[in-house]
Design a protein around this motif. Structure first.
Motif, short mmCIF file in Angstrom:
data_model
loop_
_atom_site.label_atom_id
_atom_site.label_comp_id
_atom_site.label_asym_id
_atom_site.label_seq_id
_atom_site.Cartn_x
_atom_site.Cartn_y
_atom_site.Cartn_z
N GLU A 101 -105.84 0.83 13.50
CA GLU A 101 -104.94 0.54 13.17
C GLU A 101 -104.23 -1.29 13.55
O GLU A 101 -103.89 -2.54 13.26
CB GLU A 101 -103.11 0.77 12.80
N ARG A 102 -104.20 -1.50 14.78
CA ARG A 102 -103.77 -2.44 15.64
C ARG A 102 -104.88 -3.49 15.71
O ARG A 102 -104.73 -4.57 16.12
CB ARG A 102 -103.04 -2.52 16.87
N THR B 40 -106.26 -4.75 12.77
CA THR B 40 -105.06 -5.89 11.96
C THR B 40 -103.72 -6.86 12.24
O THR B 40 -104.48 -8.12 12.47
CB THR B 40 -104.25 -4.02 11.13
N GLU B 41 -103.50 -5.87 13.18
CA GLU B 41 -102.47 -7.02 13.84
C GLU B 41 -102.95 -7.84 15.04
O GLU B 41 -103.08 -9.07 15.05
CB GLU B 41 -100.97 -6.11 14.60
N ARG C 165 -100.08 2.48 4.70
CA ARG C 165 -99.12 1.15 5.61
C ARG C 165 -100.56 -0.33 5.79
O ARG C 165 -99.46 -1.43 6.19
CB ARG C 165 -98.59 1.54 6.21
N VAL C 166 -101.27 -0.02 6.54
CA VAL C 166 -102.50 -0.53 6.73
C VAL C 166 -102.75 -2.18 5.42
O VAL C 166 -103.08 -2.56 5.54
CB VAL C 166 -104.06 0.08 7.78
N ASN D 1 -101.54 -1.92 2.75
CA ASN D 1 -100.20 -3.61 2.64
C ASN D 1 -100.36 -4.03 3.21
O ASN D 1 -99.45 -5.44 3.18
CB ASN D 1 -98.89 -2.45 2.45
N ARG D 2 -100.22 -4.44 4.57
CA ARG D 2 -100.48 -5.28 5.64
C ARG D 2 -101.45 -6.72 5.43
O ARG D 2 -101.32 -7.65 5.54
CB ARG D 2 -100.62 -4.13 7.03
N ARG D 3 -102.33 -6.22 4.99
CA ARG D 3 -102.81 -6.51 4.64
C ARG D 3 -103.28 -7.44 3.58
O ARG D 3 -103.82 -8.37 3.57
CB ARG D 3 -105.04 -5.87 5.06
N ASP E 165 -100.53 -8.02 2.33
CA ASP E 165 -99.68 -9.15 1.99
C ASP E 165 -100.20 -10.44 3.55
O ASP E 165 -99.79 -11.36 2.58
CB ASP E 165 -98.69 -8.79 2.98
N TYR E 166 -100.88 -10.07 4.11
CA TYR E 166 -101.83 -11.60 4.74
C TYR E 166 -102.68 -11.95 4.22
O TYR E 166 -101.84 -13.27 4.16
CB TYR E 166 -102.42 -10.69 5.73
#
Length: 185
Positions: free
Chosen positions: A62-63, A66-67, A123-124, A126-128, A130-131
Motif C-alpha cells: 500500500e505504501r 500508492t503513497e 482503501r487503496v 479509493n485513494r488512487r 481520489d488522486y
C-alpha cells in the motif's frame, strides 16, 4: 564481528514476490528462508508469525504503490497534466515488484477471500481514484468527464495485464500511448 542479519525489508520483499507468484498460500516461512539463504529462526527475530508478515506485506505494498508513488509524482511539481504524464510514465516503466501489476492482481484475488484484505484494498483503490480525480479535475471542468477518465486509467492499470486482445497495425505499447495522449488532452 557479529553475524549480519537478513534485513526485515528483504523478508517483506521476498514475501511479496511469493504472494505475487502464488497468492497468500505461497508465502511460507520455510521456503521464504530458503530463498533468502537463511534459517527460519531469523524470521522470528522480526515477525511474531506468518500473519504478521502478511499484514506487513500488505502495508508495504500500500505504501509503495500508492503513497510513495503519489509523493514521487507530487515532488516534481507541475500542473495536473504534467503530474498525470509523470504518473503514467512511472507506472508504465514499472515492471518491478512494487510497481508491476502482478502484486495488485494477487492482492485482488486474495481480497475476494479475506475481508480484512478487502477493506485495505478498498482503501487503496479509493485513494488512487481520489488522486486521479484531483489531477483530471485540474483541467477537466465536467465531473462526468473526470470520473470517466479516472476510471479508465484505473481500469487500464488493473486490467491491462489481463487483456489479450490484439490491436491490428499497432503494438500494445502504441495503444497505451494513444490512450495516454487522449486522456491528457
Amino acid at each position: 564481528m557479529g553475524v549480519t542479519r537478513t534485513p526485515r525489508s528483504r523478508w517483506i520483499e521476498e514475501g511479496l514476490r511469493m504472494l505475487s507468484a502464488g497468492g497468500p498460500e505461497a508465502v511460507r516461512i520455510e521456503p521464504l528462508a530458503q530463498v533468502l539463504g537463511v534459517t527460519k529462526g531469523g524470521f522470528y527475530g522480526f515477525f511474531k508469525n506468518r500473519d504478521v508478515l502478511l499484514a506487513e506485506i500488505l502495508d508495504t505494498w500500500e505504501r509503495e504503490t500508492t503513497e510513495a508513488l503519489i509523493d514521487q509524482v507530487e515532488t516534481a511539481g507541475g500542473d495536473g497534466r504534467a503530474k498525470l504524464d509523470r504518473l503514467f510514465t512511472l507506472v508504465a516503466s514499472g515492471d518491478g515488484l512494487m510497481t508491476g501489476a502482478a502484486a495488485d492482481l494477487a492482492i485482488r484475488e486474495w481480497a475476494r477471500r479475506d475481508q480484512q484484505v478487502a477493506v485495505q484494498l478498498k482503501r487503496v483503490d479509493n485513494r488512487r481514484m481520489d488522486y486521479l480525480r484531483a489531477l483530471f479535475g485540474e483541467f477537466c471542468a465536467d465531473e462526468e468527464d473526470v470520473e470517466v477518465r479516472s476510471l479508465l486509467v484505473f481500469s487500464l492499470r488493473i486490467g491491462s495485464p489481463l487483456i489479450a486482445a490484439e490491436h491490428p497495425g499497432r503494438s500494445r505499447k502504441d495503444v497505451l500511448e494513444l490512450t495516454r495522449r487522449w486522456l491528457l488532452r
